[in-house]
Design an enzyme around this catalytic site. Structure first.
Site, PDB file in Angstrom:
ATOM      1  N   HIS A 103      49.203  30.491  70.922  1.00 41.30           N
ATOM      2  CA  HIS A 103      48.022  30.878  70.157  1.00 41.30           C
ATOM      3  C   HIS A 103      47.466  32.198  70.685  1.00 41.30           C
ATOM      4  O   HIS A 103      47.269  32.373  71.874  1.00 41.30           O
ATOM      5  CB  HIS A 103      46.954  29.787  70.241  1.00 41.30           C
ATOM      6  CG  HIS A 103      45.666  30.186  69.607  1.00 41.30           C
ATOM      7  ND1 HIS A 103      44.504  30.306  70.315  1.00 41.30           N
ATOM      8  CD2 HIS A 103      45.377  30.515  68.328  1.00 41.30           C
ATOM      9  CE1 HIS A 103      43.544  30.684  69.498  1.00 41.30           C
ATOM     10  NE2 HIS A 103      44.044  30.806  68.288  1.00 41.30           N
ATOM     11  N   ASP A 148      58.284  48.878  60.330  1.00 44.56           N
ATOM     12  CA  ASP A 148      59.164  49.454  59.321  1.00 44.56           C
ATOM     13  C   ASP A 148      60.286  50.239  60.004  1.00 44.56           C
ATOM     14  O   ASP A 148      60.331  50.348  61.235  1.00 44.56           O
ATOM     15  CB  ASP A 148      58.380  50.296  58.311  1.00 44.56           C
ATOM     16  CG  ASP A 148      57.689  51.523  58.901  1.00 44.56           C
ATOM     17  OD1 ASP A 148      58.163  52.086  59.912  1.00 44.56           O
ATOM     18  OD2 ASP A 148      56.662  51.941  58.331  1.00 44.56           O
ATOM     19  N   ASP A 158      46.101  33.203  62.814  1.00 47.99           N
ATOM     20  CA  ASP A 158      44.925  32.862  63.616  1.00 47.99           C
ATOM     21  C   ASP A 158      43.638  32.905  62.801  1.00 47.99           C
ATOM     22  O   ASP A 158      43.420  33.846  62.037  1.00 47.99           O
ATOM     23  CB  ASP A 158      44.827  33.844  64.783  1.00 47.99           C
ATOM     24  CG  ASP A 158      43.769  33.472  65.792  1.00 47.99           C
ATOM     25  OD1 ASP A 158      43.381  32.289  65.862  1.00 47.99           O
ATOM     26  OD2 ASP A 158      43.318  34.363  66.537  1.00 47.99           O
ATOM     27  N   TYR A 171      49.536  51.837  67.500  1.00 46.82           N
ATOM     28  CA  TYR A 171      50.571  52.012  68.529  1.00 46.82           C
ATOM     29  C   TYR A 171      50.131  51.417  69.868  1.00 46.82           C
ATOM     30  O   TYR A 171      50.903  50.724  70.537  1.00 46.82           O
ATOM     31  CB  TYR A 171      50.920  53.490  68.720  1.00 46.82           C
ATOM     32  CG  TYR A 171      51.603  54.146  67.558  1.00 46.82           C
ATOM     33  CD1 TYR A 171      52.547  53.489  66.774  1.00 46.82           C
ATOM     34  CD2 TYR A 171      51.302  55.453  67.223  1.00 46.82           C
ATOM     35  CE1 TYR A 171      53.175  54.109  65.704  1.00 46.82           C
ATOM     36  CE2 TYR A 171      51.919  56.091  66.152  1.00 46.82           C
ATOM     37  CZ  TYR A 171      52.851  55.417  65.408  1.00 46.82           C
ATOM     38  OH  TYR A 171      53.465  56.038  64.356  1.00 46.82           O
TER      39      TYR A 171
END
Length: 147
Positions: free
Chosen positions: A22, A30, A69, A118
């Site tokens: 969890h 991509d 979540d 990023y």
């Protein structure tokens, strides 16, 4: 082969999803995303590849197995388009359409600026790269709990 598991879900991806707990996060990347560089700092340091899957199909496969979540400020994040953070691409809209009915109570879909994406992705559990060619087709999925 297993009953009920799409054959595009590789053994490595299935093992990754089973190992996650969890709150752990998974990057759906991509084809243009720097997956190897990002994965080097993740819990699983090797990129998991799903050739032949676009980003939306990969999100569909993952969220069909892994709960999202509902206890955090987001269940999933999409990478924002540079200079157009509020614009939803066709990929974003399609992925949201897949995830929305799979959200638990309290689950939120949100966005994050590309450079911040990023940094957040570098702390994820793993990176799964698909063959999606459309730009900004990256997501971070946060694992929820099964009730």
């Amino acid at each position: 082969m297993l009953h009920g598991i799409d054959p595009r879900v590789t053994p490595e991806l299935l093992y990754c999803l089973a190992r996650m707990g969890h709150g752990d996060e998974l990057v759906v990347a991509d084809a243009n995303y720097p997956s190897t560089t990002t994965a080097a700092t993740c819990r699983l340091t090797e990129v998991l590849h799903c050739p032949g899957c676009d980003a939306v199909e990969l999100v569909r496969l993952i969220t069909g197995l892994m709960p999202l979540d509902g206890f955090h400020d987001y269940a999933a994040l999409r990478m924002e388009i540079d200079k157009a953070p509020d614009e939803m691409s066709a990929v974003h809209e399609a992925a949201w359409n897949v995830m929305t009915p799979r959200l638990p109570e309290g689950g939120v879909l949100a966005s994050i600026e590309r450079q911040d994406f990023y940094g957040k992705a570098a702390r994820a559990f793993a990176v799964v790269q698909c063959t999606e060619m459309r730009p900004f087709s990256c997501f971070i999925l946060r694992k929820g709990v099964i009730f």
